[in-house]
Design a protein around this motif. Sequence first.
Motif, PDB file in Angstrom:
ATOM      1  N   VAL A  43       0.854  -1.193   0.000  1.00  0.00           N
ATOM      2  CA  VAL A  43       0.000   0.000   0.000  1.00  0.00           C
ATOM      3  C   VAL A  43       0.886   1.238   0.000  1.00  0.00           C
ATOM      4  CG1 VAL A  43      -1.830   1.260   1.182  1.00  0.00           C
ATOM      5  CG2 VAL A  43      -1.772  -1.242   1.278  1.00  0.00           C
ATOM      6  N   GLU A  44       0.630   2.145  -0.909  1.00  0.00           N
ATOM      7  CA  GLU A  44       1.416   3.377  -0.991  1.00  0.00           C
ATOM      8  C   GLU A  44       0.637   4.535  -0.371  1.00  0.00           C
ATOM      9  OE1 GLU A  44       3.571   6.301  -4.307  1.00  0.00           O
ATOM     10  OE2 GLU A  44       2.688   4.374  -4.909  1.00  0.00           O
ATOM     11  N   PHE A  45       1.236   5.154   0.627  1.00  0.00           N
ATOM     12  CA  PHE A  45       0.631   6.306   1.297  1.00  0.00           C
ATOM     13  C   PHE A  45       1.175   7.605   0.682  1.00  0.00           C
ATOM     14  CE2 PHE A  45       0.070   2.839   4.181  1.00  0.00           C
ATOM     15  CZ  PHE A  45      -1.110   3.091   4.868  1.00  0.00           C
ATOM     16  N   SER A  46       0.538   8.698   1.034  1.00  0.00           N
ATOM     17  CA  SER A  46       0.950   9.986   0.483  1.00  0.00           C
ATOM     18  C   SER A  46       2.297  10.430   1.022  1.00  0.00           C
ATOM     19  CB  SER A  46      -0.101  11.068   0.794  1.00  0.00           C
ATOM     20  OG  SER A  46      -1.340  10.721   0.221  1.00  0.00           O
ATOM     21  N   THR A  47       2.577  10.097   2.283  1.00  0.00           N
ATOM     22  CA  THR A  47       3.848  10.481   2.901  1.00  0.00           C
ATOM     23  C   THR A  47       4.402   9.319   3.710  1.00  0.00           C
ATOM     24  OG1 THR A  47       2.832  11.318   4.943  1.00  0.00           O
ATOM     25  CG2 THR A  47       3.055  12.881   3.092  1.00  0.00           C
ATOM     26  N   VAL A  48       5.691   9.396   4.025  1.00  0.00           N
ATOM     27  CA  VAL A  48       6.334   8.373   4.845  1.00  0.00           C
ATOM     28  C   VAL A  48       5.733   8.372   6.250  1.00  0.00           C
ATOM     29  CG1 VAL A  48       8.516   7.613   5.862  1.00  0.00           C
ATOM     30  CG2 VAL A  48       8.467   8.531   3.531  1.00  0.00           C
ATOM     31  N   ASP A  49       5.427   9.553   6.783  1.00  0.00           N
ATOM     32  CA  ASP A  49       4.862   9.644   8.132  1.00  0.00           C
ATOM     33  C   ASP A  49       3.519   8.935   8.225  1.00  0.00           C
ATOM     34  OD1 ASP A  49       7.040  11.070   9.011  1.00  0.00           O
ATOM     35  OD2 ASP A  49       6.115  13.039   8.653  1.00  0.00           O
ATOM     36  N   GLU A  50       2.696   9.069   7.178  1.00  0.00           N
ATOM     37  CA  GLU A  50       1.401   8.388   7.189  1.00  0.00           C
ATOM     38  C   GLU A  50       1.590   6.873   7.176  1.00  0.00           C
ATOM     39  OE1 GLU A  50      -1.056   9.744   4.039  1.00  0.00           O
ATOM     40  OE2 GLU A  50      -1.139  11.814   4.735  1.00  0.00           O
ATOM     41  N   ALA A  51       2.562   6.397   6.401  1.00  0.00           N
ATOM     42  CA  ALA A  51       2.816   4.962   6.346  1.00  0.00           C
ATOM     43  C   ALA A  51       3.283   4.435   7.702  1.00  0.00           C
ATOM     44  CB  ALA A  51       3.859   4.667   5.271  1.00  0.00           C
ATOM     45  N   LYS A  52       4.197   5.167   8.346  1.00  0.00           N
ATOM     46  CA  LYS A  52       4.692   4.738   9.655  1.00  0.00           C
ATOM     47  C   LYS A  52       3.594   4.792  10.707  1.00  0.00           C
ATOM     48  CE  LYS A  52       9.553   5.908   8.977  1.00  0.00           C
ATOM     49  NZ  LYS A  52      10.701   6.723   9.433  1.00  0.00           N
ATOM     50  N   ALA A  53       2.714   5.792  10.603  1.00  0.00           N
ATOM     51  CA  ALA A  53       1.600   5.897  11.561  1.00  0.00           C
ATOM     52  C   ALA A  53       0.673   4.691  11.445  1.00  0.00           C
ATOM     53  CB  ALA A  53       0.826   7.189  11.316  1.00  0.00           C
ATOM     54  N   PHE A  54       0.443   4.229  10.223  1.00  0.00           N
ATOM     55  CA  PHE A  54      -0.421   3.072  10.033  1.00  0.00           C
ATOM     56  C   PHE A  54       0.216   1.801  10.601  1.00  0.00           C
ATOM     57  CE2 PHE A  54      -1.726  -0.618   7.532  1.00  0.00           C
ATOM     58  CZ  PHE A  54      -3.099  -0.570   7.685  1.00  0.00           C
ATOM     59  N   THR A  55       1.534   1.603  10.318  1.00  0.00           N
ATOM     60  CA  THR A  55       2.199   0.389  10.802  1.00  0.00           C
ATOM     61  C   THR A  55       2.328   0.375  12.323  1.00  0.00           C
ATOM     62  OG1 THR A  55       4.365   1.424  10.470  1.00  0.00           O
ATOM     63  CG2 THR A  55       3.499   0.083   8.671  1.00  0.00           C
ATOM     64  N   SER A  56       2.261   1.561  12.947  1.00  0.00           N
ATOM     65  CA  SER A  56       2.391   1.618  14.415  1.00  0.00           C
ATOM     66  C   SER A  56       1.060   1.414  15.138  1.00  0.00           C
ATOM     67  CB  SER A  56       2.999   2.965  14.829  1.00  0.00           C
ATOM     68  OG  SER A  56       2.131   4.033  14.461  1.00  0.00           O
ATOM     69  N   LEU A  57      -0.043   1.312  14.398  1.00  0.00           N
ATOM     70  CA  LEU A  57      -1.339   1.057  15.030  1.00  0.00           C
ATOM     71  C   LEU A  57      -1.303  -0.284  15.753  1.00  0.00           C
ATOM     72  CD1 LEU A  57      -3.794   2.202  12.209  1.00  0.00           C
ATOM     73  CD2 LEU A  57      -3.259   3.408  14.345  1.00  0.00           C
ATOM     74  N   GLU A  58      -1.945  -0.311  16.905  1.00  0.00           N
ATOM     75  CA  GLU A  58      -1.889  -1.520  17.727  1.00  0.00           C
ATOM     76  C   GLU A  58      -2.611  -2.686  17.074  1.00  0.00           C
ATOM     77  OE1 GLU A  58      -3.083  -3.004  22.241  1.00  0.00           O
ATOM     78  OE2 GLU A  58      -3.053  -0.863  21.753  1.00  0.00           O
ATOM     79  N   SER A  59      -3.740  -2.410  16.454  1.00  0.00           N
ATOM     80  CA  SER A  59      -4.508  -3.504  15.857  1.00  0.00           C
ATOM     81  C   SER A  59      -5.232  -3.014  14.609  1.00  0.00           C
ATOM     82  CB  SER A  59      -5.523  -4.047  16.860  1.00  0.00           C
ATOM     83  OG  SER A  59      -6.325  -5.049  16.281  1.00  0.00           O
ATOM     84  N   VAL A  60      -5.072  -3.798  13.549  1.00  0.00           N
ATOM     85  CA  VAL A  60      -5.804  -3.522  12.308  1.00  0.00           C
ATOM     86  C   VAL A  60      -6.340  -4.857  11.803  1.00  0.00           C
ATOM     87  CG1 VAL A  60      -5.679  -2.698   9.942  1.00  0.00           C
ATOM     88  CG2 VAL A  60      -4.340  -1.569  11.726  1.00  0.00           C
ATOM     89  N   LYS A  61      -7.667  -4.920  11.623  1.00  0.00           N
ATOM     90  CA  LYS A  61      -8.286  -6.165  11.188  1.00  0.00           C
ATOM     91  C   LYS A  61      -8.985  -5.980   9.845  1.00  0.00           C
ATOM     92  CE  LYS A  61      -9.093  -8.138  15.777  1.00  0.00           C
ATOM     93  NZ  LYS A  61     -10.102  -8.727  16.695  1.00  0.00           N
TER      94      LYS A  61
END
Length: 253
Positions: A15-33
């Motif tokens: 998945v390509e995000f608009s910015t690197v920060d957005e991508a890192k914020a998503f991967t740092s989420l505790e749970s994604v289902k």
Amino acid sequence: MRKDLERAFKGSVFVEFSTVDEAKAFTSLESVKYNDEELIKMMKGDYYKKKERENPHKKEENKRKAEKNDDAKETKEESKEDAEEKEEALKYDSGCVLHFKNVGEQTSREDLKSLFGEHEDIAWVDFTRGETEGFIRFSKEGGAQRAIDALKEANDGKILIRDVETTLRVLEGEEEKNYWLKTKEDREKAKQKKGRKFKGGQGGRGGRPQRKRRTSDRLEGKRNDGSDEKSTATHTRFDEGEPSAKKTKTDDD
């Protein structure tokens, strides 16, 4: 959506995000289902490192691919730089090159020089008798269009070369630049070819010094035709450094 060789979905996505920060914020989420399934999340670089640890051979393969891509990129950049340097070194007056086509078979360079030379100074005629088209290079900027206008004015809007109506146009833009680049390359090749020919022409054929036949070579008791008849020559040539004691006496001595 990542798929295998048979185009079946492998169950993972990039998945390509608009910015690197957005991508890192998503991967740092505790749970994604997704459909009640917990998703494994990581940055793309981390994913490749994980795969390399699981398969060491994959690391070497990825390294070779990266090096190959870098080499290809470097070669492409060098080619681009060479082309830019050639363009920067290329200087020419615009509007000097005229292209003509549909001339008669008997048209010669002299015909073209005589016709166009009445109106503008000509630097070069790129044409060979028997061809149907060619180029004329004028000496001054804008000379090609001035020559066309003058000829049309003198012939009711028509251009006739040896009584054959001919199509003319002035090279412009990219086409003009490419023409001058090719002309420059042809000149350099001709200069190199001439230099090689000059070097090879020294010292006889192919640059090899020719050996002079010595008189003493003919005094070994055989004639040129291979017979055993003795030579009647009364003079023998020796090298200057040869001792006098070895000199052969002749009948004249």
